[in-house]
Design a protein around this motif. Sequence first.
Motif, PDB file in Angstrom:
ATOM      1  N   HIS A   1      24.581  39.707  46.816  1.00 13.71           N
ATOM      2  CA  HIS A   1      25.250  39.768  45.513  1.00 13.71           C
ATOM      3  C   HIS A   1      26.139  41.003  45.573  1.00 13.71           C
ATOM      4  CE1 HIS A   1      24.229  38.416  41.174  1.00 13.71           C
ATOM      5  NE2 HIS A   1      25.452  38.889  41.168  1.00 13.71           N
TER       6      HIS A   1
ATOM      7  N   SER B   1      29.749  39.167  34.528  1.00 14.56           N
ATOM      8  CA  SER B   1      30.761  39.999  35.163  1.00 14.56           C
ATOM      9  C   SER B   1      31.919  39.102  35.627  1.00 14.56           C
ATOM     10  CB  SER B   1      30.162  40.771  36.335  1.00 14.56           C
ATOM     11  OG  SER B   1      29.468  39.897  37.195  1.00 14.56           O
TER      12      SER B   1
ATOM     13  N   ASN C   1      33.860  38.408  38.019  1.00  9.25           N
ATOM     14  CA  ASN C   1      34.174  38.194  39.433  1.00  9.25           C
ATOM     15  C   ASN C   1      33.701  36.805  39.818  1.00  9.25           C
ATOM     16  OD1 ASN C   1      31.520  39.763  38.930  1.00  9.25           O
ATOM     17  ND2 ASN C   1      31.137  38.607  40.818  1.00  9.25           N
TER      18      ASN C   1
ATOM     19  N   LYS D   1      33.562  30.992  37.437  1.00  6.85           N
ATOM     20  CA  LYS D   1      32.793  31.925  38.269  1.00  6.85           C
ATOM     21  C   LYS D   1      32.271  31.270  39.528  1.00  6.85           C
ATOM     22  CE  LYS D   1      29.787  35.239  37.619  1.00  6.85           C
ATOM     23  NZ  LYS D   1      30.059  36.649  37.729  1.00  6.85           N
TER      24      LYS D   1
ATOM     25  N   SER E   1      31.708  43.213  41.436  1.00  6.52           N
ATOM     26  CA  SER E   1      32.045  43.206  40.012  1.00  6.52           C
ATOM     27  C   SER E   1      33.310  44.021  39.764  1.00  6.52           C
ATOM     28  CB  SER E   1      30.896  43.790  39.192  1.00  6.52           C
ATOM     29  OG  SER E   1      29.731  43.014  39.352  1.00  6.52           O
TER      30      SER E   1
END
Length: 306
Positions: free
Chosen positions: A228, A139, A141, A52, A147
Amino acid sequence: MTRIVAADEPGIAAAVAALARGELIGLPTETVYGLAADATNDDALRRVFEVKGRPAGHPLIVHIADASWLDRLALDVSPACRALVEHAWPGPLTVVVRARDTVSRVVTGGRDTVAVRMPAHGAALAIIARLGRPVAAPSANRFGGVSPTTARHVADDLGEDIALVVDGGACDIGVESTIVDCTLEQPEILRPGAVTQDDVRRILAPSGTTLNDGVTGESRAPGMLARHYAPAAKLVLHETAASLPSDAISVLDCASDLVEAARTLYARLREHDAAGHAVVHVLMPPARGLGHALRDRLRKAATPEK
Ligand code: TXA
Ligand code: MG
């Protein structure tokens, strides 16, 4: 290319085998797709942070297949927390509780609390139940990005870094779970989601528990940065249609149907990026119900890079 497997018996068996080997998979849930690892395997958990690109101090949510597993992970579960999970599980609610010593401190980011959720998705529940262990899943991504709400999004984002992704269809809800900190005497919503502030209040009312207030608008959970869920396009937020430029090329209407807006939000942002739109004008949802979650995500997605 990442292998996309169907959410059938062979697909679920392959997913369970990969998790048991310490590999990472793309896991469908009703909110967004997760980047899943065996929550009892520290090496696998470290890979989640690595893949991530997420700082180690940002804790992961632990997913369980049955509400009774909560007590395997948690100490001192309050009556208010029990009421919340009884009403909202399986579903888009994550509770933060005191962690037992046996819970990996990799998953909690070094904290003595752990975030737990039982997702409302048949394939996710089948995989976790068959593994027989809790599954950590942020999530799926890269850090800070949009996401994923389809198996294809996960494959596009994470490529070779995961063993496979289980195709459980497009996510029903489309925005991440509501997070409630239940370690406080007055529970507090840390991240708004499809279990709304009104839902939480209603569930807590019979026990006389009140919610620590005033936080529905913004995520306050650790690791929630100002920017974000962000696409490449610049988002311009509009509270009313009157301020939309008449010549706007790309407009995202999040005000007309909140459930539909949430369900399609991340896919639409990805589509605007794929189309190369530099600017997207967003008509903001009202600040009520599911609108809080949408407003939170849209504001974070609109925050410029430093
Ligand atoms: O809907 C969802 O919750 C999705 C799906 C995959 O279940 N998962 C998800 O995970 O959104 P993630 O990692 O993107 O967000 C987890 C958030 C973190 O940002 C963190 O702030 C919060 O959960 N969290 C995790 N553990 C926590 C803890 N011990 N105390 C407070 N917040 C915590
Ligand atoms: Mg996330």
